[in-house]
Design a protein around this motif. Sequence first.
Motif, short mmCIF file in Angstrom:
data_model
loop_
_atom_site.label_atom_id
_atom_site.label_comp_id
_atom_site.label_asym_id
_atom_site.label_seq_id
_atom_site.Cartn_x
_atom_site.Cartn_y
_atom_site.Cartn_z
N VAL A 183 0.99 -1.03 0.08
CA VAL A 183 -0.31 -0.38 0.05
C VAL A 183 1.34 1.02 -0.18
CG1 VAL A 183 -1.79 1.19 1.00
CG2 VAL A 183 -1.89 -1.45 1.20
N ALA A 184 1.63 1.11 1.07
CA ALA A 184 2.88 2.19 0.50
C ALA A 184 3.53 2.16 -0.40
CB ALA A 184 3.76 2.03 1.72
N LEU A 185 4.38 1.59 -0.94
CA LEU A 185 5.11 1.48 -2.74
C LEU A 185 3.27 2.15 -3.44
CD1 LEU A 185 7.31 1.66 -4.45
CD2 LEU A 185 6.32 -0.91 -4.54
N ALA A 186 2.09 1.61 -4.03
CA ALA A 186 1.81 2.14 -4.89
C ALA A 186 1.17 3.63 -4.34
CB ALA A 186 0.63 1.45 -4.05
N ALA A 187 1.10 4.12 -3.17
CA ALA A 187 0.78 5.26 -2.41
C ALA A 187 2.46 6.30 -3.07
CB ALA A 187 0.60 5.84 -1.50
N ILE A 188 2.84 6.00 -3.32
CA ILE A 188 4.55 6.40 -3.74
C ILE A 188 4.75 6.63 -5.14
CG2 ILE A 188 7.09 6.41 -3.72
CD1 ILE A 188 7.19 5.02 -0.83
N GLN A 189 4.40 5.58 -6.24
CA GLN A 189 3.72 5.82 -7.30
C GLN A 189 3.37 6.26 -8.01
OE1 GLN A 189 3.51 1.33 -7.89
NE2 GLN A 189 5.67 0.67 -8.07
N LYS A 190 1.65 6.79 -7.04
CA LYS A 190 0.82 7.79 -7.59
C LYS A 190 1.63 8.82 -7.33
CE LYS A 190 -2.80 4.82 -8.88
NZ LYS A 190 -3.33 5.56 -9.83
N LYS A 198 -7.20 9.20 -0.33
CA LYS A 198 -7.32 8.29 -1.64
C LYS A 198 -5.89 6.99 -0.90
CE LYS A 198 -6.35 12.95 -4.01
NZ LYS A 198 -5.19 14.16 -4.47
N ILE A 199 -5.72 7.31 0.32
CA ILE A 199 -4.66 6.02 0.93
C ILE A 199 -5.77 4.95 0.95
CG2 ILE A 199 -3.03 4.96 1.98
CD1 ILE A 199 -1.41 7.52 2.03
N GLN A 202 -8.28 4.45 -0.76
CA GLN A 202 -8.94 3.73 -2.28
C GLN A 202 -7.96 3.00 -2.79
OE1 GLN A 202 -12.21 3.48 -2.62
NE2 GLN A 202 -12.42 5.07 -0.89
N LEU A 203 -7.17 3.33 -2.78
CA LEU A 203 -6.06 2.66 -3.30
C LEU A 203 -6.02 1.26 -2.38
CD1 LEU A 203 -3.82 3.33 -5.15
CD2 LEU A 203 -2.18 4.10 -4.17
N ALA A 204 -5.99 1.10 -1.34
CA ALA A 204 -5.73 0.42 -0.69
C ALA A 204 -6.48 -1.88 -0.85
CB ALA A 204 -5.66 0.19 0.86
N LYS A 205 -8.10 -0.38 -1.16
CA LYS A 205 -9.04 -1.33 -2.07
C LYS A 205 -8.43 -1.99 -3.44
CE LYS A 205 -12.39 0.60 1.67
NZ LYS A 205 -13.32 1.75 1.79
N LYS A 206 -8.20 -1.07 -3.91
CA LYS A 206 -7.60 -1.09 -5.53
C LYS A 206 -6.88 -2.32 -6.09
CE LYS A 206 -7.11 1.47 -9.03
NZ LYS A 206 -6.95 3.05 -8.78
N ILE A 207 -6.14 -2.05 -5.31
CA ILE A 207 -4.21 -2.61 -5.68
C ILE A 207 -4.80 -4.75 -5.37
CG2 ILE A 207 -2.72 -0.64 -5.75
CD1 ILE A 207 -2.22 -1.89 -2.62
N LYS A 208 -4.03 -4.87 -6.30
CA LYS A 208 -3.85 -6.42 -6.30
C LYS A 208 -2.61 -7.10 -5.12
CE LYS A 208 -6.13 -10.34 -8.47
NZ LYS A 208 -5.78 -11.20 -9.16
N ILE A 209 -3.16 -7.17 -4.60
CA ILE A 209 -1.31 -8.00 -3.47
C ILE A 209 -1.86 -9.70 -3.40
CG2 ILE A 209 -0.26 -7.95 -1.99
CD1 ILE A 209 -1.99 -5.17 -0.38
N GLU A 210 -0.36 -9.63 -4.83
CA GLU A 210 0.11 -11.78 -4.12
C GLU A 210 0.85 -12.26 -3.37
OE1 GLU A 210 -2.74 -12.45 -8.37
OE2 GLU A 210 -1.37 -11.30 -8.16
N PHE A 211 0.88 -13.51 -2.83
CA PHE A 211 1.89 -14.28 -2.83
C PHE A 211 2.02 -15.15 -3.64
CE2 PHE A 211 0.63 -11.58 1.02
CZ PHE A 211 1.77 -11.18 1.77
N ASP A 212 3.37 -15.35 -3.66
CA ASP A 212 3.72 -16.89 -4.62
C ASP A 212 4.67 -17.52 -3.62
OD1 ASP A 212 6.59 -16.59 -4.73
OD2 ASP A 212 5.96 -16.45 -6.45
#
Length: 215
Positions: free
Chosen positions: A38-45, A54-55, A57-67
Amino acid sequence: MVIGIDGPAGSGKGTVTKLVAEKLNLINIDTGAMYRCVALAAIQKHYKLEDKDKIIQLAKKIKIEFDADRKVYLDGDDVSHRIREKDVTSIVSQISSIVEVREEMVKQQRKMAEGLDVIMEGRDITTVVFPDADYQFYLDASVSERARRRYLQNKEEGIEMSYEEIMDNIEKRDYNDMHKEVGSLMRTDRQIYIDSTDMTIDEVVDFVIQKIGEK
Ligand code: DC
Protein backbone atom coordinates in the motif's frame (compact mmCIF):
# COMPACT_ATOMS: atom_id res chain seq x y z
CA MET A 1 -4.92 -24.50 11.14
CA VAL A 2 -3.64 -20.99 11.79
CA ILE A 3 -0.34 -20.11 13.42
CA GLY A 4 0.01 -16.40 14.22
CA ILE A 5 3.34 -14.74 14.93
CA ASP A 6 3.46 -11.13 16.05
CA GLY A 7 6.47 -9.06 17.03
CA PRO A 8 8.36 -5.84 16.40
CA ALA A 9 10.46 -4.92 13.33
CA GLY A 10 13.60 -7.00 12.99
CA SER A 11 12.61 -9.64 15.52
CA GLY A 12 13.21 -12.39 12.94
CA LYS A 13 9.55 -13.14 12.17
CA GLY A 14 10.16 -13.27 8.43
CA THR A 15 13.01 -15.75 8.55
CA VAL A 16 11.41 -17.88 11.25
CA THR A 17 8.00 -18.13 9.60
CA LYS A 18 9.58 -18.98 6.26
CA LEU A 19 11.49 -21.90 7.79
CA VAL A 20 8.60 -23.15 9.91
CA ALA A 21 6.35 -22.98 6.84
CA GLU A 22 8.82 -25.06 4.85
CA LYS A 23 9.23 -27.66 7.60
CA LEU A 24 5.52 -28.01 8.35
CA ASN A 25 4.30 -27.47 4.80
CA LEU A 26 2.22 -24.39 5.57
CA ILE A 27 1.24 -21.35 3.51
CA ASN A 28 3.25 -18.37 4.67
CA ILE A 29 1.62 -14.93 4.70
CA ASP A 30 3.74 -11.85 5.47
CA THR A 31 1.19 -9.19 6.39
CA GLY A 32 3.86 -6.47 6.74
CA ALA A 33 4.54 -6.90 3.03
CA MET A 34 0.88 -6.05 2.36
CA TYR A 35 1.13 -2.71 4.21
CA ARG A 36 4.41 -2.13 2.35
CA CYS A 37 2.56 -2.65 -0.95
CA VAL A 38 0.00 0.00 0.00
CA ALA A 39 2.88 2.36 0.90
CA LEU A 40 4.63 1.67 -2.41
CA ALA A 41 1.44 2.15 -4.41
CA ALA A 42 0.93 5.53 -2.67
CA ILE A 43 4.52 6.55 -3.51
CA GLN A 44 4.02 5.57 -7.14
CA LYS A 45 0.92 7.74 -7.29
CA HIS A 46 2.81 10.63 -5.61
CA TYR A 47 0.23 10.69 -2.80
CA LYS A 48 1.18 12.40 0.44
CA LEU A 49 0.45 10.89 3.86
CA GLU A 50 -2.24 13.56 4.30
CA ASP A 51 -4.11 12.18 1.25
CA LYS A 52 -5.83 9.69 3.54
CA ASP A 53 -8.97 9.18 1.47
CA LYS A 54 -6.98 8.56 -1.69
CA ILE A 55 -4.75 6.06 0.12
CA ILE A 56 -7.81 4.23 1.48
CA GLN A 57 -9.29 3.95 -2.01
CA LEU A 58 -5.93 2.78 -3.33
CA ALA A 59 -5.68 0.06 -0.65
CA LYS A 60 -9.05 -1.29 -1.79
CA LYS A 61 -8.10 -1.20 -5.45
CA ILE A 62 -4.61 -2.70 -5.64
CA LYS A 63 -4.03 -6.42 -6.03
CA ILE A 64 -1.53 -7.98 -3.62
CA GLU A 65 -0.38 -11.54 -4.21
CA PHE A 66 2.23 -13.91 -2.83
CA ASP A 67 3.81 -16.95 -4.42
CA ALA A 68 5.27 -20.06 -2.80
CA ASP A 69 8.75 -18.47 -2.69
CA ARG A 70 7.51 -15.56 -0.59
CA LYS A 71 7.70 -13.25 -3.60
CA VAL A 72 5.27 -10.34 -3.39
CA TYR A 73 3.35 -8.97 -6.38
CA LEU A 74 1.66 -5.59 -6.61
CA ASP A 75 -0.79 -5.48 -9.52
CA GLY A 76 1.18 -8.28 -11.16
CA ASP A 77 4.67 -6.75 -10.69
CA ASP A 78 7.26 -8.46 -8.51
CA VAL A 79 7.96 -5.85 -5.80
CA SER A 80 9.61 -8.21 -3.28
CA HIS A 81 12.78 -6.15 -3.22
CA ARG A 82 11.30 -2.72 -3.90
CA ILE A 83 9.04 -2.79 -0.82
CA ARG A 84 12.08 -3.16 1.49
CA GLU A 85 13.71 0.06 0.27
CA LYS A 86 14.12 3.13 2.40
CA ASP A 87 11.30 5.30 1.04
CA VAL A 88 8.72 2.56 1.67
CA THR A 89 10.18 1.61 5.06
CA SER A 90 10.08 5.21 6.27
CA ILE A 91 6.32 5.71 5.67
CA VAL A 92 4.86 2.21 6.07
CA SER A 93 4.13 2.51 9.77
CA GLN A 94 2.07 5.68 9.20
CA ILE A 95 0.28 4.06 6.27
CA SER A 96 -0.55 1.07 8.48
CA SER A 97 -1.98 3.44 11.11
CA ILE A 98 -4.87 4.43 8.84
CA VAL A 99 -7.79 2.51 10.33
CA GLU A 100 -9.61 1.94 7.01
CA VAL A 101 -6.42 0.63 5.39
CA ARG A 102 -6.12 -1.86 8.25
CA GLU A 103 -9.75 -2.93 7.88
CA GLU A 104 -9.17 -3.68 4.21
CA MET A 105 -5.92 -5.60 4.84
CA VAL A 106 -7.43 -7.61 7.70
CA LYS A 107 -10.35 -8.56 5.44
CA GLN A 108 -7.94 -9.72 2.72
CA GLN A 109 -5.76 -11.60 5.23
CA ARG A 110 -8.74 -13.56 6.57
CA LYS A 111 -9.77 -14.37 3.01
CA MET A 112 -6.26 -15.52 2.03
CA ALA A 113 -6.23 -17.99 4.93
CA GLU A 114 -9.65 -19.49 4.21
CA GLY A 115 -9.55 -23.27 4.15
CA LEU A 116 -5.74 -23.39 4.33
CA ASP A 117 -3.09 -24.26 6.89
CA VAL A 118 -1.24 -20.98 7.30
CA ILE A 119 1.47 -19.33 9.29
CA MET A 120 0.85 -15.59 9.30
CA GLU A 121 3.22 -12.97 10.65
CA GLY A 122 2.60 -9.34 11.55
CA ARG A 123 1.66 -7.08 14.45
CA ASP A 124 -2.03 -7.81 15.02
CA ILE A 125 -2.43 -11.41 13.86
CA THR A 126 -2.98 -12.86 17.34
CA THR A 127 -5.04 -9.91 18.55
CA VAL A 128 -7.23 -8.80 15.61
CA VAL A 129 -6.92 -10.95 12.49
CA PHE A 130 -7.06 -14.36 14.20
CA PRO A 131 -7.43 -13.90 17.96
CA ASP A 132 -8.48 -17.57 18.10
CA ALA A 133 -5.47 -18.82 16.10
CA ASP A 134 -4.54 -22.38 17.12
CA TYR A 135 -0.98 -21.35 17.95
CA GLN A 136 0.09 -17.85 18.93
CA PHE A 137 3.59 -16.48 19.37
CA TYR A 138 5.16 -13.12 20.19
CA LEU A 139 8.71 -12.98 18.85
CA ASP A 140 10.93 -10.34 20.43
CA ALA A 141 14.58 -9.26 20.66
CA SER A 142 16.46 -6.24 22.04
CA VAL A 143 16.39 -3.07 19.90
CA SER A 144 20.14 -3.18 19.22
CA GLU A 145 20.00 -6.84 18.16
CA ARG A 146 17.04 -6.15 15.87
CA ALA A 147 18.86 -3.19 14.28
CA ARG A 148 21.96 -5.35 13.83
CA ARG A 149 19.95 -8.10 12.09
CA ARG A 150 18.16 -5.65 9.82
CA TYR A 151 21.49 -4.00 8.93
CA LEU A 152 22.98 -7.35 7.86
CA GLN A 153 19.81 -8.32 5.97
CA ASN A 154 19.78 -5.00 4.08
CA LYS A 155 23.45 -5.35 3.22
CA GLU A 156 22.79 -8.79 1.78
CA GLU A 157 19.92 -7.42 -0.30
CA GLY A 158 21.92 -4.37 -1.45
CA ILE A 159 19.72 -1.87 0.42
CA GLU A 160 21.73 1.18 1.52
CA MET A 161 20.90 2.23 5.10
CA SER A 162 23.38 2.99 7.88
CA TYR A 163 23.13 1.20 11.25
CA GLU A 164 22.15 4.53 12.88
CA GLU A 165 19.40 5.11 10.31
CA ILE A 166 18.04 1.61 10.88
CA MET A 167 18.14 2.01 14.66
CA ASP A 168 16.30 5.32 14.41
CA ASN A 169 13.71 3.82 12.03
CA ILE A 170 13.15 0.79 14.26
CA GLU A 171 12.70 2.91 17.39
CA LYS A 172 10.20 5.17 15.62
CA ARG A 173 8.31 2.20 14.17
CA ASP A 174 8.27 0.44 17.55
CA TYR A 175 6.64 3.48 19.09
CA ASN A 176 4.17 3.92 16.24
CA ASP A 177 3.36 0.18 16.00
CA MET A 178 2.65 0.02 19.75
CA HIS A 179 0.50 3.16 19.86
CA LYS A 180 -1.99 2.64 17.04
CA GLU A 181 -5.66 3.46 17.38
CA VAL A 182 -6.43 -0.05 16.08
CA GLY A 183 -4.22 -3.12 15.67
CA SER A 184 -1.40 -2.10 17.99
CA LEU A 185 1.40 -4.55 18.63
CA MET A 186 0.55 -6.07 22.02
CA ARG A 187 1.43 -8.96 24.25
CA THR A 188 -1.38 -11.21 25.48
CA ASP A 189 -1.69 -14.23 27.77
CA ARG A 190 -2.50 -16.48 24.82
CA GLN A 191 0.82 -15.88 23.07
CA ILE A 192 3.95 -17.89 23.75
CA TYR A 193 6.62 -15.23 24.30
CA ILE A 194 10.05 -15.78 22.73
CA ASP A 195 12.99 -13.47 23.40
CA SER A 196 15.34 -14.36 20.55
CA THR A 197 18.12 -11.87 21.44
CA ASP A 198 20.56 -14.65 22.30
CA MET A 199 19.07 -17.40 20.17
CA THR A 200 20.06 -18.57 16.70
CA ILE A 201 17.43 -18.78 13.95
CA ASP A 202 17.50 -22.58 14.15
CA GLU A 203 16.93 -22.49 17.90
CA VAL A 204 13.87 -20.27 17.46
CA VAL A 205 12.51 -22.45 14.63
CA ASP A 206 13.00 -25.62 16.71
CA PHE A 207 11.35 -23.99 19.71
CA VAL A 208 8.30 -22.94 17.68
CA ILE A 209 7.94 -26.41 16.14
CA GLN A 210 8.36 -28.05 19.55
CA LYS A 211 5.61 -25.85 21.04
CA ILE A 212 3.29 -26.71 18.15
CA GLY A 213 4.06 -30.40 18.69
CA GLU A 214 3.34 -30.16 22.42
CA LYS A 215 -0.17 -28.88 21.77
O1 DC B 1 6.94 -6.54 9.32
P1 DC B 1 7.30 -5.31 8.52
O2 DC B 1 8.41 -4.53 9.14
O3 DC B 1 7.54 -5.58 7.08
O4 DC B 1 5.98 -4.40 8.58
C1 DC B 1 5.90 -3.14 7.96
C2 DC B 1 4.99 -2.20 8.75
O5 DC B 1 3.64 -2.63 8.62
C3 DC B 1 5.29 -2.12 10.23
O6 DC B 1 5.88 -0.88 10.58
C4 DC B 1 3.98 -2.25 10.92
C5 DC B 1 2.98 -2.54 9.88
N1 DC B 1 2.25 -3.79 10.11
C6 DC B 1 1.06 -3.70 10.78
O7 DC B 1 0.68 -2.60 11.20
N2 DC B 1 0.31 -4.81 10.95
C7 DC B 1 0.72 -6.00 10.52
N3 DC B 1 -0.04 -7.07 10.71
C8 DC B 1 1.97 -6.10 9.86
C9 DC B 1 2.71 -4.97 9.67
